[in-house]
Write a protein that holds these residues in place. Structure first.
Motif, PDB file in Angstrom:
ATOM      1  N   ALA A   1       0.733  -1.179  -0.014  1.00  0.00           N
ATOM      2  CA  ALA A   1      -0.010  -0.072  -0.075  1.00  0.00           C
ATOM      3  C   ALA A   1       0.819   1.340  -0.215  1.00  0.00           C
ATOM      4  CB  ALA A   1      -1.019  -0.055   1.181  1.00  0.00           C
ATOM      5  N   PHE A   2       0.506   2.466  -0.566  1.00  0.00           N
ATOM      6  CA  PHE A   2       1.054   3.681  -0.435  1.00  0.00           C
ATOM      7  C   PHE A   2       1.102   3.843   1.048  1.00  0.00           C
ATOM      8  CE2 PHE A   2      -1.635   4.147  -4.265  1.00  0.00           C
ATOM      9  CZ  PHE A   2      -0.695   4.130  -5.284  1.00  0.00           C
ATOM     10  N   PRO A   3       2.369   4.557   1.412  1.00  0.00           N
ATOM     11  CA  PRO A   3       2.517   4.903   2.804  1.00  0.00           C
ATOM     12  C   PRO A   3       1.794   6.372   3.236  1.00  0.00           C
ATOM     13  CG  PRO A   3       4.497   5.359   1.454  1.00  0.00           C
ATOM     14  CD  PRO A   3       3.701   4.799   0.586  1.00  0.00           C
ATOM     15  N   GLN A   4       1.889   6.469   4.530  1.00  0.00           N
ATOM     16  CA  GLN A   4       1.224   7.927   5.049  1.00  0.00           C
ATOM     17  C   GLN A   4       1.924   8.909   4.261  1.00  0.00           C
ATOM     18  OE1 GLN A   4      -1.302   7.902   7.216  1.00  0.00           O
ATOM     19  NE2 GLN A   4      -1.537   9.595   8.081  1.00  0.00           N
ATOM     20  N   ASP A   5       1.055   9.961   3.820  1.00  0.00           N
ATOM     21  CA  ASP A   5       1.567  11.308   2.994  1.00  0.00           C
ATOM     22  C   ASP A   5       2.273  10.847   1.696  1.00  0.00           C
ATOM     23  OD1 ASP A   5       0.576  12.817   5.132  1.00  0.00           O
ATOM     24  OD2 ASP A   5       2.357  12.678   6.434  1.00  0.00           O
ATOM     25  N   PHE A   6       2.035   9.678   1.203  1.00  0.00           N
ATOM     26  CA  PHE A   6       2.699   9.405  -0.272  1.00  0.00           C
ATOM     27  C   PHE A   6       1.797  10.300  -1.280  1.00  0.00           C
ATOM     28  CE2 PHE A   6       2.643   7.295  -4.171  1.00  0.00           C
ATOM     29  CZ  PHE A   6       3.800   6.914  -4.466  1.00  0.00           C
ATOM     30  N   SER A   7       2.838  11.141  -2.149  1.00  0.00           N
ATOM     31  CA  SER A   7       1.999  11.820  -3.168  1.00  0.00           C
ATOM     32  C   SER A   7       3.100  11.793  -4.481  1.00  0.00           C
ATOM     33  CB  SER A   7       2.219  13.394  -2.710  1.00  0.00           C
ATOM     34  OG  SER A   7       3.312  13.718  -2.694  1.00  0.00           O
ATOM     35  N   MET A   8       2.541  11.750  -5.526  1.00  0.00           N
ATOM     36  CA  MET A   8       3.453  11.593  -6.559  1.00  0.00           C
ATOM     37  C   MET A   8       2.739  12.481  -7.946  1.00  0.00           C
ATOM     38  SD  MET A   8       2.885   7.929  -8.060  1.00  0.00           S
ATOM     39  CE  MET A   8       1.180   6.935  -7.890  1.00  0.00           C
ATOM     40  N   ILE A   9       3.511  12.797  -8.920  1.00  0.00           N
ATOM     41  CA  ILE A   9       3.091  13.382 -10.185  1.00  0.00           C
ATOM     42  C   ILE A   9       3.528  12.379 -11.417  1.00  0.00           C
ATOM     43  CG2 ILE A   9       3.246  15.239 -11.804  1.00  0.00           C
ATOM     44  CD1 ILE A   9       3.975  16.896  -9.423  1.00  0.00           C
ATOM     45  N   ALA A  10       2.735  12.479 -12.340  1.00  0.00           N
ATOM     46  CA  ALA A  10       3.025  11.746 -13.759  1.00  0.00           C
ATOM     47  C   ALA A  10       2.951  12.842 -14.695  1.00  0.00           C
ATOM     48  CB  ALA A  10       2.029  10.509 -13.760  1.00  0.00           C
ATOM     49  N   GLY A  11       3.935  12.668 -15.522  1.00  0.00           N
ATOM     50  CA  GLY A  11       3.941  13.804 -16.782  1.00  0.00           C
ATOM     51  C   GLY A  11       4.785  14.728 -16.347  1.00  0.00           C
ATOM     52  N   GLU A  12       4.818  15.752 -17.399  1.00  0.00           N
ATOM     53  CA  GLU A  12       5.865  16.995 -17.447  1.00  0.00           C
ATOM     54  C   GLU A  12       4.896  18.052 -17.759  1.00  0.00           C
ATOM     55  OE1 GLU A  12       8.107  19.621 -16.597  1.00  0.00           O
ATOM     56  OE2 GLU A  12       8.828  17.425 -15.864  1.00  0.00           O
ATOM     57  N   ASN A  13       4.618  19.008 -16.987  1.00  0.00           N
ATOM     58  CA  ASN A  13       3.856  20.296 -17.383  1.00  0.00           C
ATOM     59  C   ASN A  13       4.577  21.196 -18.591  1.00  0.00           C
ATOM     60  OD1 ASN A  13       1.979  22.498 -16.961  1.00  0.00           O
ATOM     61  ND2 ASN A  13       3.873  23.517 -15.839  1.00  0.00           N
ATOM     62  N   LYS A  14       5.895  21.184 -18.766  1.00  0.00           N
ATOM     63  CA  LYS A  14       6.272  22.123 -19.734  1.00  0.00           C
ATOM     64  C   LYS A  14       6.802  21.219 -20.879  1.00  0.00           C
ATOM     65  CE  LYS A  14       8.036  25.417 -16.312  1.00  0.00           C
ATOM     66  NZ  LYS A  14       9.193  26.114 -15.749  1.00  0.00           N
ATOM     67  N   ARG A  15       6.445  20.217 -21.046  1.00  0.00           N
ATOM     68  CA  ARG A  15       6.796  19.253 -22.198  1.00  0.00           C
ATOM     69  C   ARG A  15       5.844  19.661 -23.269  1.00  0.00           C
ATOM     70  NH1 ARG A  15       6.996  13.898 -20.539  1.00  0.00           N
ATOM     71  NH2 ARG A  15       9.034  14.268 -20.273  1.00  0.00           N
ATOM     72  N   ARG A  16       6.547  20.032 -24.594  1.00  0.00           N
ATOM     73  CA  ARG A  16       6.050  20.268 -25.641  1.00  0.00           C
ATOM     74  C   ARG A  16       6.308  19.384 -26.934  1.00  0.00           C
ATOM     75  NH1 ARG A  16       3.459  22.205 -22.236  1.00  0.00           N
ATOM     76  NH2 ARG A  16       2.557  24.172 -21.846  1.00  0.00           N
ATOM     77  N   THR A  17       7.345  18.697 -26.780  1.00  0.00           N
ATOM     78  CA  THR A  17       7.637  17.596 -27.913  1.00  0.00           C
ATOM     79  C   THR A  17       8.013  16.470 -27.431  1.00  0.00           C
ATOM     80  OG1 THR A  17       9.856  18.007 -27.217  1.00  0.00           O
ATOM     81  CG2 THR A  17       9.170  19.514 -28.849  1.00  0.00           C
ATOM     82  N   TYR A  18       7.917  15.463 -28.368  1.00  0.00           N
ATOM     83  CA  TYR A  18       7.989  14.101 -28.114  1.00  0.00           C
ATOM     84  C   TYR A  18       9.381  13.384 -28.391  1.00  0.00           C
ATOM     85  CZ  TYR A  18       6.462   9.099 -27.715  1.00  0.00           C
ATOM     86  OH  TYR A  18       6.013   7.742 -27.210  1.00  0.00           O
ATOM     87  N   THR A  19       9.985  12.725 -27.470  1.00  0.00           N
ATOM     88  CA  THR A  19      11.353  12.400 -27.876  1.00  0.00           C
ATOM     89  C   THR A  19      11.626  10.738 -27.964  1.00  0.00           C
ATOM     90  OG1 THR A  19      12.074  12.671 -25.616  1.00  0.00           O
ATOM     91  CG2 THR A  19      12.475  14.382 -27.015  1.00  0.00           C
ATOM     92  N   ALA A  20      10.553  10.176 -27.807  1.00  0.00           N
ATOM     93  CA  ALA A  20      10.678   8.543 -27.457  1.00  0.00           C
ATOM     94  C   ALA A  20      10.132   7.882 -29.016  1.00  0.00           C
ATOM     95  CB  ALA A  20       9.735   8.015 -26.571  1.00  0.00           C
ATOM     96  N   GLY A  21      10.260   8.391 -30.174  1.00  0.00           N
ATOM     97  CA  GLY A  21      10.073   7.833 -31.517  1.00  0.00           C
ATOM     98  C   GLY A  21       8.715   8.371 -31.987  1.00  0.00           C
ATOM     99  N   ASP A  22       8.016   7.908 -32.691  1.00  0.00           N
ATOM    100  CA  ASP A  22       6.650   8.307 -33.227  1.00  0.00           C
ATOM    101  C   ASP A  22       5.443   8.383 -32.067  1.00  0.00           C
ATOM    102  OD1 ASP A  22       4.209   8.749 -34.781  1.00  0.00           O
ATOM    103  OD2 ASP A  22       4.472   7.083 -36.016  1.00  0.00           O
ATOM    104  N   PRO A  23       5.013   9.538 -31.825  1.00  0.00           N
ATOM    105  CA  PRO A  23       3.982   9.512 -30.857  1.00  0.00           C
ATOM    106  C   PRO A  23       2.815   8.919 -31.310  1.00  0.00           C
ATOM    107  CG  PRO A  23       4.169  11.872 -31.808  1.00  0.00           C
ATOM    108  CD  PRO A  23       5.268  10.864 -32.302  1.00  0.00           C
ATOM    109  N   ASN A  24       2.506   8.581 -32.513  1.00  0.00           N
ATOM    110  CA  ASN A  24       1.307   8.138 -32.880  1.00  0.00           C
ATOM    111  C   ASN A  24       1.069   6.214 -32.816  1.00  0.00           C
ATOM    112  OD1 ASN A  24      -0.658   9.952 -33.876  1.00  0.00           O
ATOM    113  ND2 ASN A  24       1.240  10.777 -34.865  1.00  0.00           N
ATOM    114  N   GLU A  25       2.386   5.803 -32.629  1.00  0.00           N
ATOM    115  CA  GLU A  25       2.409   4.287 -32.407  1.00  0.00           C
ATOM    116  C   GLU A  25       3.915   3.901 -31.959  1.00  0.00           C
ATOM    117  OE1 GLU A  25       1.582   0.252 -35.021  1.00  0.00           O
ATOM    118  OE2 GLU A  25       1.491   2.347 -36.172  1.00  0.00           O
ATOM    119  N   ASP A  26       3.786   3.156 -30.815  1.00  0.00           N
ATOM    120  CA  ASP A  26       5.010   2.481 -30.101  1.00  0.00           C
ATOM    121  C   ASP A  26       5.607   1.429 -31.264  1.00  0.00           C
ATOM    122  OD1 ASP A  26       4.822   4.128 -28.075  1.00  0.00           O
ATOM    123  OD2 ASP A  26       3.770   2.782 -26.965  1.00  0.00           O
TER     124      ASP A  26
END
Length: 547
Positions: free
Chosen positions: A119-144
């Motif tokens: 289980a997540f511990p007490q006061d656990f928090s996290m973020i997914a994603g990047e607010n300022k990202r505007r480009t894709y650097t992991a290949g083709d964003p339309n298909e992996d």
């Protein structure tokens, strides 16, 4: 008297098929520029749509959230806070911004894919994603590329995996559904008009590997990590502890703007979708959540099927709201007729530019239906959830009211076939041996609604599936069971063994079964003799497929 018992045992290296539950949060507790993770005690730069505890505020932690009066999610024990940026439409003719309405609120999937999940511990928090990202650097964003190629391509860094943890699912209930996380870029409005007639579903997978020590980190990410296949796979040695895999799913009614000129943009000023992100603060009692992880493993994913959850009606959940916002936000307009995004956030493109004249051309969007799981209740990576839904959500008017959205119900009262998650298929399945299956129609609530669809041929069913990653090779093992039915005739000396489906309640004709070797022909059995049928699990078969 006829009795039948089935002894089921799992064969292979995994004990059970992957389990999950689908936390329904049909209401939002607030729309506000608040972010207690990134901007604690301050006003956030951009607007968020918030679900969960009504104690959400400028400063929030587990204790304060749990002390809230209610939650907009349907399980009362879950006082967590879930939030994402809000989607807007910018009208080219008026220059004004207007909020796009949600359909059915949010679903937060708790995917139990790892081993010895904590289980997540007490006061656990996290973020997914990047607010300022505007480009894709992991290949083709339309298909992996195929998952088996990621390591060889050097695309298993946390930055790469984070970009592949984001999905924009084009909804068209007249087509086979796309797989979750198939497309990582927000389609432009022309593409949506032509292809996404039922809206756009935004999907966000959170890291599910934890360092086992820290409930938070300075960048709100370093204490967690993605497994090497995003949703499943192997955790890095630095983050060896598996926690529930959170997947946010939110549908936005983009189809309501089909006849208007303009563009869609996220409230953080992102027109590409690459900067979409989500936040989570743990709001469960730790021991209760651990109990839920250990016991809420019904393959339906329904919160009603977990006996320890207290589930309230959708109406009650939607009535929960943050009682009071900070004074500076109380009069802020956030719904319609806005001259700028809330907080005067500018629209930004690659390298922070505010115009798109020098932007890299976006790859052409593509469509690929997701692989349908053999067992609809147990979808796996590379497959699409098949669910039942309540009704088709009507598109909102082009001018939303100033009142909070009254999204259509996601609770189950009537059923129709539908789609939902997990990751686009990498490669086709091998042809399995034919297996006769019987599917049941069980109501499973979801935010995604669809009309009745034509019946489809039943798919082969496997007892469980296992993925093993070794270097750049992913081995997929499909386990199935062989059931042997044994008919015992009470007060008789003959036992007949039949492999395959269970015989009918009456004794089958002799020509339809194979007699036991070396046994004499069965003597007539008196009518008063009792019959017993029982089934025993004999062994399992592992189907290995490398891709």
């Amino acid at each position: 008297m006829l009795r039948k018992s089935l002894i089921a045992a799992s064969a292979g290296l995994v004990g059970t098929a992957q389990a999950f539950w689908r936390m329904e949060c049909p209401g939002r507790v607030t729309l506000a520029r608040l972010d207690p993770i990134v901007d604690p005690g301050q006003i956030s730069s951009h607007l968020h749509t918030v679900h969960g505890s009504n104690a959400f505020g400028e400063v929030s932690d587990t204790a304060s959230l749990v002390a809230g009066d209610c939650t907009s999610c349907r399980v009362t024990q879950d006082k967590s806070a879930y939030w994402t940026p809000t989607m807007y439409f910018k009208d080219d003719d008026t220059g004004e911004f207007e909020m796009v309405e949600q359909v059915g609120g949010m679903l937060a999937y708790y995917l139990l894919n790892g081993k010895d999940i904590k289980a997540f511990p007490q006061d656990f928090s996290m973020i997914a994603g990047e607010n300022k990202r505007r480009t894709y650097t992991a290949g083709d964003p339309n298909e992996d590329p195929a998952k088996s190629e990621w390591a060889a391509l050097g695309q298993t860094t946390q930055t790469d995996l984070e970009q592949r943890a984001l999905g924009f699912n084009c909804l068209n209930y007249d087509k086979d559904p796309e797989g979750t996380l198939y497309r990582h870029v927000m389609p432009d409005k022309d593409y949506m008009n032509a292809n996404c007639k039922d809206g756009l579903r935004l999907e966000l997978m959170f890291p599910s590997c934890w360092d086992g020590e820290n409930a938070q980190s300075d960048d709100h990410k370093s204490h967690v990590a993605y497994p090497d296949l995003v949703i499943t796979g192997t955790c890095p040695d630095s983050h060896p502890v598996s926690v529930p895999g959170l997947l946010f799913e939110t549908i936005w009614a983009t189809q309501a703007f089909e006849d208007r000129n303009g563009m869609f943009v996220i409230s953080n000023g992102d027109p590409t979708g690459y900067g979409y992100h989500g936040d989570f603060i743990m709001g469960w009692d730790v021991d209760f959540l651990q109990n839920a992880v250990d016991t809420c493993t019904n393959q339906s994913g329904r919160i009603e099927d977990c006996p320890i959850f207290d589930v309230v009606s959708e109406t009650e959940a939607k009535s929960c709201e943050v009682p009071k916002l900070p004074s500076v936000l109380q009069s802020e307009k956030v719904l319609e007729s806005l001259s700028a995004l809330p907080g005067n956030v500018p629209i930004t493109y690659e390298d922070g530019k505010t115009d798109d004249t020098e932007q890299s051309p976006a790859p052409s969007p593509s469509y690929k239906p997701g692989e349908i799981p053999a067992d609809p209740a147990s979808p796996l990576p590379g497959q699409v959830f098949k669910e039942t839904a309540v009704s088709v959500a009507p598109a909102p008017s082009s001018a939303p009211s100033s009142a909070p959205s009254s999204a259509p119900s996601s609770a189950s009262s009537s059923t129709s076939d539908d789609d939902a998650v997990v990751m686009a298929a990498a490669e086709p399945e091998p042809e399995p041996e034919p297996v006769t299956t019987t599917t049941s129609s069980e109501a499973i609530p979801t935010t995604t609604s669809a009309p009745e669809t034509a019946p489809v041929e039943p798919e082969p069913v496997y007892d469980s599936t296992q993925y093993i990653t070794s270097g750049n090779m992913v081995t997929k093992i499909l386990w199935d069971e062989e059931i042997v039915w044994v008919t015992e005739m009470v007060d008789s000396t003959t036992t007949v063994t039949v492999e395959g489906a269970a015989p009918e309640a009456s004794a089958p004709p002799a020509a339809e079964v194979d007699p036991v070797p070396a046994a004499p022909a069965a003597e007539p059995v008196p009518a008063e003799a009792q019959r017993k049928r029982r089934a025993a699990h004999v062994h399992g078969h592992g189907h290995h497929h490398k891709f």
